[in-house]
Design a protein around this motif. Structure first.
Motif, mmCIF file in Angstrom:
data_model
loop_
_atom_site.group_PDB
_atom_site.id
_atom_site.type_symbol
_atom_site.label_atom_id
_atom_site.label_comp_id
_atom_site.label_asym_id
_atom_site.label_seq_id
_atom_site.Cartn_x
_atom_site.Cartn_y
_atom_site.Cartn_z
ATOM 1 N N ARG A 89 105.373 -68.436 -11.922
ATOM 2 C CA ARG A 89 103.941 -68.190 -12.472
ATOM 3 C C ARG A 89 103.014 -69.711 -12.352
ATOM 4 O O ARG A 89 101.948 -69.715 -12.469
ATOM 5 C CB ARG A 89 104.870 -68.943 -14.347
ATOM 6 C CG ARG A 89 104.086 -69.343 -14.956
ATOM 7 C CD ARG A 89 103.499 -68.184 -15.762
ATOM 8 N NE ARG A 89 102.605 -68.549 -17.250
ATOM 9 C CZ ARG A 89 102.020 -67.541 -17.718
ATOM 10 N NH1 ARG A 89 101.157 -66.566 -17.093
ATOM 11 N NH2 ARG A 89 100.921 -68.065 -18.831
ATOM 12 N N GLU A 90 103.676 -70.376 -11.956
ATOM 13 C CA GLU A 90 102.961 -71.449 -11.367
ATOM 14 C C GLU A 90 102.738 -71.000 -9.854
ATOM 15 O O GLU A 90 101.153 -72.183 -10.643
ATOM 16 C CB GLU A 90 104.328 -72.703 -10.644
ATOM 17 C CG GLU A 90 103.784 -73.970 -9.949
ATOM 18 C CD GLU A 90 104.892 -74.904 -10.119
ATOM 19 O OE1 GLU A 90 104.163 -75.961 -9.057
ATOM 20 O OE2 GLU A 90 106.214 -74.642 -9.562
ATOM 21 N N MET A 91 102.793 -70.736 -9.508
ATOM 22 C CA MET A 91 101.917 -70.020 -8.152
ATOM 23 C C MET A 91 100.517 -69.984 -8.718
ATOM 24 O O MET A 91 99.452 -69.520 -8.536
ATOM 25 C CB MET A 91 102.764 -69.746 -7.776
ATOM 26 C CG MET A 91 103.574 -69.996 -6.503
ATOM 27 S SD MET A 91 103.519 -71.504 -5.952
ATOM 28 C CE MET A 91 102.322 -71.863 -4.876
ATOM 29 N N GLN A 92 101.045 -68.680 -9.654
ATOM 30 C CA GLN A 92 99.802 -67.301 -10.202
ATOM 31 C C GLN A 92 99.078 -68.555 -10.725
ATOM 32 O O GLN A 92 97.506 -68.130 -11.368
ATOM 33 C CB GLN A 92 100.622 -66.379 -11.214
ATOM 34 C CG GLN A 92 101.327 -65.692 -10.840
ATOM 35 C CD GLN A 92 101.641 -64.480 -11.402
ATOM 36 O OE1 GLN A 92 101.323 -64.919 -12.634
ATOM 37 N NE2 GLN A 92 102.827 -63.878 -11.602
ATOM 38 N N GLN A 93 99.207 -69.715 -12.069
ATOM 39 C CA GLN A 93 98.645 -70.929 -12.409
ATOM 40 C C GLN A 93 97.740 -71.637 -11.296
ATOM 41 O O GLN A 93 96.582 -71.767 -11.910
ATOM 42 C CB GLN A 93 99.723 -71.890 -13.420
ATOM 43 C CG GLN A 93 99.957 -70.746 -14.530
ATOM 44 C CD GLN A 93 98.870 -70.246 -15.774
ATOM 45 O OE1 GLN A 93 98.113 -71.126 -16.185
ATOM 46 N NE2 GLN A 93 98.960 -68.907 -16.097
ATOM 47 N N ILE A 94 98.183 -71.983 -10.004
ATOM 48 C CA ILE A 94 97.330 -72.116 -9.619
ATOM 49 C C ILE A 94 96.636 -71.665 -8.889
ATOM 50 O O ILE A 94 95.201 -71.668 -8.781
ATOM 51 C CB ILE A 94 97.994 -73.114 -8.315
ATOM 52 C CG1 ILE A 94 99.083 -74.339 -9.377
ATOM 53 C CG2 ILE A 94 97.707 -74.474 -6.900
ATOM 54 C CD1 ILE A 94 100.666 -74.353 -8.330
ATOM 55 N N GLU A 95 96.981 -70.620 -8.542
ATOM 56 C CA GLU A 95 95.738 -69.877 -7.980
ATOM 57 C C GLU A 95 94.519 -69.049 -9.267
ATOM 58 O O GLU A 95 93.231 -68.705 -9.110
ATOM 59 C CB GLU A 95 96.232 -68.320 -7.663
ATOM 60 C CG GLU A 95 94.926 -67.871 -6.921
ATOM 61 C CD GLU A 95 95.091 -68.055 -5.916
ATOM 62 O OE1 GLU A 95 93.525 -68.018 -5.016
ATOM 63 O OE2 GLU A 95 95.342 -68.129 -4.668
ATOM 64 N N LEU A 96 95.463 -68.995 -10.258
ATOM 65 C CA LEU A 96 93.523 -69.214 -11.137
ATOM 66 C C LEU A 96 93.233 -70.332 -11.405
ATOM 67 O O LEU A 96 91.802 -70.297 -11.557
ATOM 68 C CB LEU A 96 94.798 -68.973 -13.319
ATOM 69 C CG LEU A 96 93.984 -68.579 -14.204
ATOM 70 C CD1 LEU A 96 93.421 -67.648 -13.834
ATOM 71 C CD2 LEU A 96 94.831 -68.460 -14.953
ATOM 72 N N LEU A 97 93.685 -71.724 -10.824
ATOM 73 C CA LEU A 97 92.682 -72.549 -11.261
ATOM 74 C C LEU A 97 91.675 -72.603 -9.790
ATOM 75 O O LEU A 97 90.799 -73.446 -10.252
ATOM 76 C CB LEU A 97 93.450 -73.798 -11.820
ATOM 77 C CG LEU A 97 93.189 -75.151 -11.340
ATOM 78 C CD1 LEU A 97 92.502 -75.750 -12.934
ATOM 79 C CD2 LEU A 97 94.004 -76.443 -11.316
ATOM 80 N N ARG A 98 92.443 -72.082 -8.970
ATOM 81 C CA ARG A 98 91.438 -72.129 -8.292
ATOM 82 C C ARG A 98 90.271 -71.528 -8.765
ATOM 83 O O ARG A 98 89.052 -71.367 -7.729
ATOM 84 C CB ARG A 98 92.040 -71.676 -6.688
ATOM 85 C CG ARG A 98 92.819 -72.512 -5.787
ATOM 86 C CD ARG A 98 93.116 -72.545 -4.578
ATOM 87 N NE ARG A 98 94.257 -73.562 -4.319
ATOM 88 C CZ ARG A 98 95.616 -73.263 -4.475
ATOM 89 N NH1 ARG A 98 96.107 -72.132 -4.242
ATOM 90 N NH2 ARG A 98 96.802 -74.250 -3.194
ATOM 91 N N LYS A 99 90.763 -70.230 -8.770
ATOM 92 C CA LYS A 99 89.311 -69.303 -9.266
ATOM 93 C C LYS A 99 88.375 -69.212 -10.292
ATOM 94 O O LYS A 99 86.656 -69.497 -10.187
ATOM 95 C CB LYS A 99 89.927 -67.769 -9.500
ATOM 96 C CG LYS A 99 90.754 -67.053 -7.931
ATOM 97 C CD LYS A 99 91.135 -65.779 -8.789
ATOM 98 C CE LYS A 99 92.050 -64.994 -7.966
ATOM 99 N NZ LYS A 99 92.312 -64.034 -8.426
#
Length: 550
Positions: A89-99
């Motif tokens: 979940r943390e990695m998904q949220q970080i990638e979402l923040l980058r996008k």
């Protein structure tokens, strides 16, 4: 004598059914016993309950047999699963923040945003920076990490953990398929993979059958071969030489036909006569009429480059000087730097043989420092005079002064859209030579109301033209490199999203500060004109402040 009771039909059937069930169960029991005897007996080593796999097997047996122990172990499994989920979940949220940051920057590019939006964007960037720095702390590539301790609480050595600590890094670095690959090989393979140009729909050609041929076999003429005469065979070297000669002749013929098709060609003799008669001449011609490429050649053919004299032509931009020089050199059948050359800041592509020289306004001003009277030039062409740069305005005063005490010098002021009468009045009432004619028709369109974002409007217009108009080139003028890159990226993403719904789109971003080799190649004019494109695609040129010959 006792008589056995007579068994009726229903009792007999029930008895037989029960006997069948007993026989079936007995047979199944015998089959299980036989299979158990034939099965391979696994002898478990119970000598060391605390060593490796034996301890793990004992723990599994205990969990299988003891429901209470199994219930106590389940919370730890749930905790482990929860931790794995939180990591993902943390990695998904970080990638979402980058996008989100990338989308905001692309959306607000070139726009004035509010303080709240700017504050939110900065907060997201700061948050992403902190998270990435925290992730780098546990990254094994950033520094040395102590291996997990392989000494247990009882003071004994756990062999499995020790082997992991000693050999794990070698197992991770082991190449696949037992192939020895160095770091240099991996880097070269990565560079080759990313630099390979993949052709998709470009390789597809359209074949259109204009007519359906109908053959009537009854009307065919029959022939009978009498003899066969062999032709003259050519060696591969001769065949290659002949092919090169044919291509060169075809190219020269095409260039000559293109020169004759330009509007200025019809006024060649009149132009030469006017130049001989008047020292200063104002030439007004439409864009694409050939004044920039043909006027220096006409002066060269008229003999103004005799006795080591040169014909100079100024351009307001570096790209124009290089591209036009490349085209004129091709038309004259020479290479850039010989009879035709150019001179721009930090780059001088001329030689002692150069007789037609293209340069920027600033370079001609520099030549005034070493040669105030410009004795090496017999004719000067100030092109694109309507742009009125600082260097151009200073040149006007200097060449006007030189022309007064050098009567043999010929001065041509060339432009497409300028007030010719005022220019002629400034240069001592110089005559004006109008060259009518336009190669291609021009339709001028305006939007009914102003557009809020002209970059988005330009991108939308590109796809409107691409989907509704015939095949050809689309030239988009933008103000800077940032807008060119944004437009290029947006066009690529939109074309990729549309996929096969539209025809293929070739996007060529052009900047004013490209290397000279690329600029000369990109801006090389096509002989057939501005609408010459591949048969299966449109091409878009996004350029910065320079007319593109395409």
């Amino acid at each position: 004598m006792d008589m056995e009771p007579i068994e009726d039909e229903e009792a007999r059937k029930e008895r037989e059914r029960l006997e069948d069930l007993r026989d079936r169960d007995a047979f199944a029991e015998r089959v299980r016993d036989r299979d158990k005897e034939r099965a391979k007996k696994v002898v478990e080593d119970r000598s060391s309950k605390k060593s490796g796999a034996a301890a793990e097997a004992a723990q599994r047996r205990q969990l299988a047999d003891d429901s209470e122990a199994r219930g106590q172990a389940l919370p730890s499994l749930r905790l482990h699963s929860r931790q794995e989920y939180l990591t993902k979940r943390e990695m998904q949220q970080i990638e979402l923040l980058r996008k989100e940051i990338a989308d905001d920057e692309a959306l607000f590019s070139g726009m004035k945003i509010s303080k709240r939006e700017q504050r939110d964007l900065e907060r997201k960037k700061e948050l992403l920076k902190l998270v990435e720095e925290r992730l780098k702390i546990n990254d094994k590539w950033e520094g040395y990490q102590l291996p997990e301790d392989y000494i247990t609480e009882q003071g004994k050595i756990d062999k499995k953990k020790k082997q992991d600590a000693l050999y794990k890094r070698y197992e991770e670095a082991k190449p696949k398929d037992d192939q020895f690959v160095t770091d240099v090989d991996q880097w070269e393979a990565s560079q080759t993979r990313h630099s390979t140009f993949r052709t998709g729909a470009m390789d597809k050609k359209e074949f259109v059958d204009d007519y359906d041929y109908v053959f009537d076999e009854s009307q065919t003429i029959q022939f009978v071969m009498e003899s066969s005469l062999p032709g003259t065979t050519m060696t591969p070297a001769e065949r290659l030489l002949q092919q090169q000669i044919d291509e060169a002749e075809k190219k020269a013929k095409t260039i000559e036909d293109t020169r004759k098709s330009l509007p200025i060609y019809a006024y060649k003799e009149q132009l030469i006569d006017a130049i001989k008669e008047h020292q200063v001449l104002i030439v007004v011609a439409e864009t694409g009429s050939g004044k920039t490429t043909q006027l220096p050649q006409y002066l060269h053919e008229a003999g103004y480059t005799a006795n080591g004299q040169k014909v100079g032509c100024t351009q307001p931009r570096r790209v124009a000087a290089m591209s036009v020089a490349a085209r004129v050199a091709e038309e004259m059948g020479t290479k850039v730097g010989y009879e035709v050359g150019y001179s721009i800041r930090f780059e001088d592509c001329t030689s002692d043989k150069t007789v037609v020289k293209y340069m920027t306004d600033g370079m001609l001003l520099r030549e005034f420092l070493t040669e105030p009277d410009l004795a090496g030039y017999s004719a000067l062409i100030i092109d694109e005079a309507h742009e009125r740069t600082l260097s151009t305005d200073i040149l006007f005063a200097l060449v006007k002064d030189i022309a007064r005490f050098r009567p043999e010098l010929r001065l041509l002021i060339s432009s497409a859209t300028m007030d010719a009468e005022k220019f002629g009045e400034y240069f001592d009432n110089a005559p004006v030579f109008y060259v009518p004619g336009r190669i291609f028709p021009v339709d001028i369109h305006y939007t009914p109301q102003p557009e809020a974002n002209y970059l988005h409007a330009a991108i939308t217009t590109v796809f409107q033209i691409h989907t509704t108009q015939p095949k050809g080139d689309i030239l988009v003028f933008l103000t800077g490199q940032e807008e060119i890159e944004a437009c290029h990226e947006n066009l690529q993403e939109t074309a990729r999203a549309l996929g096969n719904k539209i025809r293929e789109l070739i996007i060529c971003p052009i900047y004013a500060n490209l290397p000279s080799e690329m600029q000369a190649k990109i801006f090389e004019p096509t002989p057939e004109g501005a609408r010459k494109t591949p048969a299966s695609s449109n091409r878009i040129h996004t350029t910065h402040g320079q007319e593109c010959p395409h």
